[in-house]
Design a protein around this motif. Sequence first.
Motif, PDB file in Angstrom:
ATOM      1  N   ALA A  71       2.664   2.005  10.900  1.00  0.00           N
ATOM      2  CA  ALA A  71       1.936   2.183  12.166  1.00  0.00           C
ATOM      3  C   ALA A  71       1.574   3.639  12.380  1.00  0.00           C
ATOM      4  O   ALA A  71       0.452   3.966  12.786  1.00  0.00           O
ATOM      5  CB  ALA A  71       2.785   1.659  13.328  1.00  0.00           C
ATOM      6  N   ARG A  72       2.517   4.533  12.113  1.00  0.00           N
ATOM      7  CA  ARG A  72       2.250   5.974  12.254  1.00  0.00           C
ATOM      8  C   ARG A  72       1.114   6.403  11.329  1.00  0.00           C
ATOM      9  O   ARG A  72       0.281   7.245  11.693  1.00  0.00           O
ATOM     10  CB  ARG A  72       3.524   6.763  11.939  1.00  0.00           C
ATOM     11  N   ALA A  73       1.068   5.830  10.122  1.00  0.00           N
ATOM     12  CA  ALA A  73       0.022   6.189   9.164  1.00  0.00           C
ATOM     13  C   ALA A  73      -1.339   5.642   9.570  1.00  0.00           C
ATOM     14  O   ALA A  73      -2.367   6.256   9.294  1.00  0.00           O
ATOM     15  CB  ALA A  73       0.402   5.672   7.776  1.00  0.00           C
ATOM     16  N   LEU A  74      -1.353   4.477  10.242  1.00  0.00           N
ATOM     17  CA  LEU A  74      -2.620   3.829  10.575  1.00  0.00           C
ATOM     18  C   LEU A  74      -3.218   4.290  11.902  1.00  0.00           C
ATOM     19  O   LEU A  74      -4.419   4.159  12.124  1.00  0.00           O
ATOM     20  CB  LEU A  74      -2.431   2.307  10.641  1.00  0.00           C
ATOM     21  N   VAL A  75      -2.385   4.835  12.798  1.00  0.00           N
ATOM     22  CA  VAL A  75      -2.835   5.073  14.160  1.00  0.00           C
ATOM     23  C   VAL A  75      -3.961   6.112  14.229  1.00  0.00           C
ATOM     24  O   VAL A  75      -4.755   6.121  15.181  1.00  0.00           O
ATOM     25  CB  VAL A  75      -1.633   5.488  15.045  1.00  0.00           C
ATOM     26  N   THR A  76      -4.069   6.976  13.215  1.00  0.00           N
ATOM     27  CA  THR A  76      -5.145   7.976  13.210  1.00  0.00           C
ATOM     28  C   THR A  76      -6.437   7.447  12.586  1.00  0.00           C
ATOM     29  O   THR A  76      -7.390   8.198  12.448  1.00  0.00           O
ATOM     30  CB  THR A  76      -4.703   9.226  12.430  1.00  0.00           C
ATOM     31  N   ARG A  77      -6.450   6.158  12.195  1.00  0.00           N
ATOM     32  CA  ARG A  77      -7.598   5.576  11.483  1.00  0.00           C
ATOM     33  C   ARG A  77      -7.940   6.412  10.250  1.00  0.00           C
ATOM     34  O   ARG A  77      -9.056   6.949  10.132  1.00  0.00           O
ATOM     35  CB  ARG A  77      -8.827   5.486  12.386  1.00  0.00           C
ATOM     36  N   PRO A  78      -7.024   6.537   9.310  1.00  0.00           N
ATOM     37  CA  PRO A  78      -7.265   7.413   8.160  1.00  0.00           C
ATOM     38  C   PRO A  78      -8.355   6.879   7.237  1.00  0.00           C
ATOM     39  O   PRO A  78      -8.593   5.668   7.190  1.00  0.00           O
ATOM     40  CB  PRO A  78      -5.908   7.412   7.435  1.00  0.00           C
ATOM     41  N   ASP A  79      -8.979   7.787   6.508  1.00  0.00           N
ATOM     42  CA  ASP A  79      -9.914   7.362   5.469  1.00  0.00           C
ATOM     43  C   ASP A  79      -9.171   6.611   4.373  1.00  0.00           C
ATOM     44  O   ASP A  79      -9.686   5.644   3.812  1.00  0.00           O
ATOM     45  CB  ASP A  79     -10.629   8.574   4.863  1.00  0.00           C
ATOM     46  N   VAL A  80      -7.957   7.071   4.064  1.00  0.00           N
ATOM     47  CA  VAL A  80      -7.133   6.424   3.038  1.00  0.00           C
ATOM     48  C   VAL A  80      -5.678   6.449   3.483  1.00  0.00           C
ATOM     49  O   VAL A  80      -5.192   7.457   3.992  1.00  0.00           O
ATOM     50  CB  VAL A  80      -7.235   7.132   1.665  1.00  0.00           C
ATOM     51  N   LEU A  81      -4.987   5.335   3.274  1.00  0.00           N
ATOM     52  CA  LEU A  81      -3.540   5.289   3.435  1.00  0.00           C
ATOM     53  C   LEU A  81      -2.930   5.331   2.035  1.00  0.00           C
ATOM     54  O   LEU A  81      -3.159   4.435   1.230  1.00  0.00           O
ATOM     55  CB  LEU A  81      -3.113   4.028   4.174  1.00  0.00           C
ATOM     56  N   PHE A  82      -2.164   6.368   1.747  1.00  0.00           N
ATOM     57  CA  PHE A  82      -1.491   6.510   0.465  1.00  0.00           C
ATOM     58  C   PHE A  82      -0.040   6.070   0.607  1.00  0.00           C
ATOM     59  O   PHE A  82       0.672   6.535   1.506  1.00  0.00           O
ATOM     60  CB  PHE A  82      -1.537   7.962  -0.017  1.00  0.00           C
ATOM     61  N   ALA A  83       0.405   5.190  -0.274  1.00  0.00           N
ATOM     62  CA  ALA A  83       1.766   4.668  -0.218  1.00  0.00           C
ATOM     63  C   ALA A  83       2.444   4.905  -1.570  1.00  0.00           C
ATOM     64  O   ALA A  83       1.912   4.525  -2.608  1.00  0.00           O
ATOM     65  CB  ALA A  83       1.751   3.173   0.103  1.00  0.00           C
ATOM     66  N   ASP A  84       3.610   5.542  -1.527  1.00  0.00           N
ATOM     67  CA  ASP A  84       4.362   5.858  -2.747  1.00  0.00           C
ATOM     68  C   ASP A  84       5.633   5.014  -2.777  1.00  0.00           C
ATOM     69  O   ASP A  84       6.583   5.284  -2.054  1.00  0.00           O
ATOM     70  CB  ASP A  84       4.717   7.346  -2.767  1.00  0.00           C
ATOM     71  N   GLU A  85       5.614   3.944  -3.591  1.00  0.00           N
ATOM     72  CA  GLU A  85       6.747   3.016  -3.711  1.00  0.00           C
ATOM     73  C   GLU A  85       7.236   2.576  -2.318  1.00  0.00           C
ATOM     74  O   GLU A  85       8.429   2.686  -2.001  1.00  0.00           O
ATOM     75  CB  GLU A  85       7.892   3.666  -4.486  1.00  0.00           C
ATOM     76  N   PRO A  86       6.356   2.040  -1.466  1.00  0.00           N
ATOM     77  CA  PRO A  86       6.747   1.774  -0.075  1.00  0.00           C
ATOM     78  C   PRO A  86       7.779   0.673   0.096  1.00  0.00           C
ATOM     79  O   PRO A  86       8.376   0.565   1.169  1.00  0.00           O
ATOM     80  CB  PRO A  86       5.413   1.378   0.580  1.00  0.00           C
ATOM     81  N   THR A  87       7.989  -0.151  -0.939  1.00  0.00           N
ATOM     82  CA  THR A  87       8.956  -1.246  -0.820  1.00  0.00           C
ATOM     83  C   THR A  87      10.178  -1.024  -1.701  1.00  0.00           C
ATOM     84  O   THR A  87      11.027  -1.910  -1.813  1.00  0.00           O
ATOM     85  CB  THR A  87       8.302  -2.586  -1.204  1.00  0.00           C
ATOM     86  N   GLY A  88      10.298   0.147  -2.299  1.00  0.00           N
ATOM     87  CA  GLY A  88      11.371   0.395  -3.254  1.00  0.00           C
ATOM     88  C   GLY A  88      12.760   0.340  -2.651  1.00  0.00           C
ATOM     89  O   GLY A  88      13.739   0.053  -3.356  1.00  0.00           O
ATOM     90  N   ALA A  89      12.891   0.599  -1.340  1.00  0.00           N
ATOM     91  CA  ALA A  89      14.202   0.621  -0.694  1.00  0.00           C
ATOM     92  C   ALA A  89      14.475  -0.661   0.084  1.00  0.00           C
ATOM     93  O   ALA A  89      15.446  -0.716   0.850  1.00  0.00           O
ATOM     94  CB  ALA A  89      14.303   1.822   0.241  1.00  0.00           C
ATOM     95  N   LEU A  90      13.645  -1.688  -0.107  1.00  0.00           N
ATOM     96  CA  LEU A  90      13.747  -2.893   0.692  1.00  0.00           C
ATOM     97  C   LEU A  90      14.155  -4.093  -0.160  1.00  0.00           C
ATOM     98  O   LEU A  90      13.896  -4.134  -1.373  1.00  0.00           O
ATOM     99  CB  LEU A  90      12.402  -3.183   1.366  1.00  0.00           C
ATOM    100  N   ASP A  91      14.762  -5.087   0.481  1.00  0.00           N
ATOM    101  CA  ASP A  91      15.071  -6.331  -0.227  1.00  0.00           C
ATOM    102  C   ASP A  91      13.780  -7.097  -0.481  1.00  0.00           C
ATOM    103  O   ASP A  91      12.724  -6.789   0.081  1.00  0.00           O
ATOM    104  CB  ASP A  91      16.054  -7.179   0.590  1.00  0.00           C
ATOM    105  N   VAL A  92      13.864  -8.109  -1.331  1.00  0.00           N
ATOM    106  CA  VAL A  92      12.665  -8.810  -1.810  1.00  0.00           C
ATOM    107  C   VAL A  92      11.872  -9.418  -0.661  1.00  0.00           C
ATOM    108  O   VAL A  92      10.641  -9.268  -0.583  1.00  0.00           O
ATOM    109  CB  VAL A  92      13.043  -9.902  -2.830  1.00  0.00           C
ATOM    110  N   ARG A  93      12.550 -10.098   0.248  1.00  0.00           N
ATOM    111  CA  ARG A  93      11.840 -10.769   1.345  1.00  0.00           C
ATOM    112  C   ARG A  93      11.146  -9.758   2.251  1.00  0.00           C
ATOM    113  O   ARG A  93       9.981  -9.935   2.623  1.00  0.00           O
ATOM    114  CB  ARG A  93      12.817 -11.622   2.153  1.00  0.00           C
ATOM    115  N   THR A  94      11.856  -8.687   2.616  1.00  0.00           N
ATOM    116  CA  THR A  94      11.268  -7.670   3.481  1.00  0.00           C
ATOM    117  C   THR A  94      10.120  -6.965   2.769  1.00  0.00           C
ATOM    118  O   THR A  94       9.093  -6.653   3.389  1.00  0.00           O
ATOM    119  CB  THR A  94      12.329  -6.650   3.917  1.00  0.00           C
ATOM    120  N   ALA A  95      10.277  -6.722   1.458  1.00  0.00           N
ATOM    121  CA  ALA A  95       9.212  -6.090   0.681  1.00  0.00           C
ATOM    122  C   ALA A  95       7.944  -6.936   0.717  1.00  0.00           C
ATOM    123  O   ALA A  95       6.828  -6.406   0.872  1.00  0.00           O
ATOM    124  CB  ALA A  95       9.667  -5.884  -0.761  1.00  0.00           C
TER     125      ALA A  95
END
Length: 259
Positions: free
Chosen positions: A170-194
């Motif tokens: 949400a913090r990344a999207l609220v500025t309406r960015p040209d690009v959202l860059f994500a670096d391993e965004p699910t690496g710390a999450l369990d499978v279902r949450t990922a």
Amino acid sequence: MSLFNRSVRTGRASTGADLASRLDAVSKVYGRGAGAVTALDDVTLGIHRGTFTAVMGPSGSGKSTFLHCAAGLDRPTSGEVHLGGVSLAGLNEVRLTELRRSRVGFVFQSFNLMPSLTVEQNIDLPHRLSGGRAEHGWRREVIERLGLSDRLRHRPGQLSGGQQQRVAIARALVTRPDVLFADEPTGALDVRTAQQILALLRGAVDDMEQTVVMVTHDPVAASYADGVLFLTDGRIVDSMTGPGADRIAERMTRLEVRR
């Protein structure tokens, strides 16, 4: 229309209106002389607006360096990077910081939330730092779509890992960015949450017309993207459009064996 524009060359027009991010002959070298390491090697690429791109490759292939250069977090040794039609070449640190705040969203494996701030304050942090103000309707839509309406007064320590990552998105999207860059965004999450987080990123592209570039090592995560770029030794060696997890895993295995 091809998902990736790999024919862009320096000297032509700054960027097409449909390109959210563009790299022209970008190289990144760490160190000098015999000890120099080339992390990116003459990468030329354009990412179309409103697409979800996954970036994959063996360990040490240059994935994180690609993301850092494309997002303006690191300066290339040579070549030129454009974000939303703006060239990053020659920008001083103040202007570069301002551009990142206004045109780029970041989501990382570590959520990077401020523990002393509420969810609402964390979401609003980019605008507080820039002195600007979020568009009310867009802000409300982001919060509602990410299921955070009843968590705004909570602090990060009161949230699950998946909820914290939702706040980061949400913090990344609220500025309406040209690009959202994500670096391993699910690496710390369990499978279902990922899977839930990946579905949210997919929805940001499909429903909110955002552009997402995600570095991942997981073929299942990459299968949520419209297309996948494969890096080896700092070069883009292959790409796929609309692949499933099995095809992605097979291609990664071939890259590892060849390497």
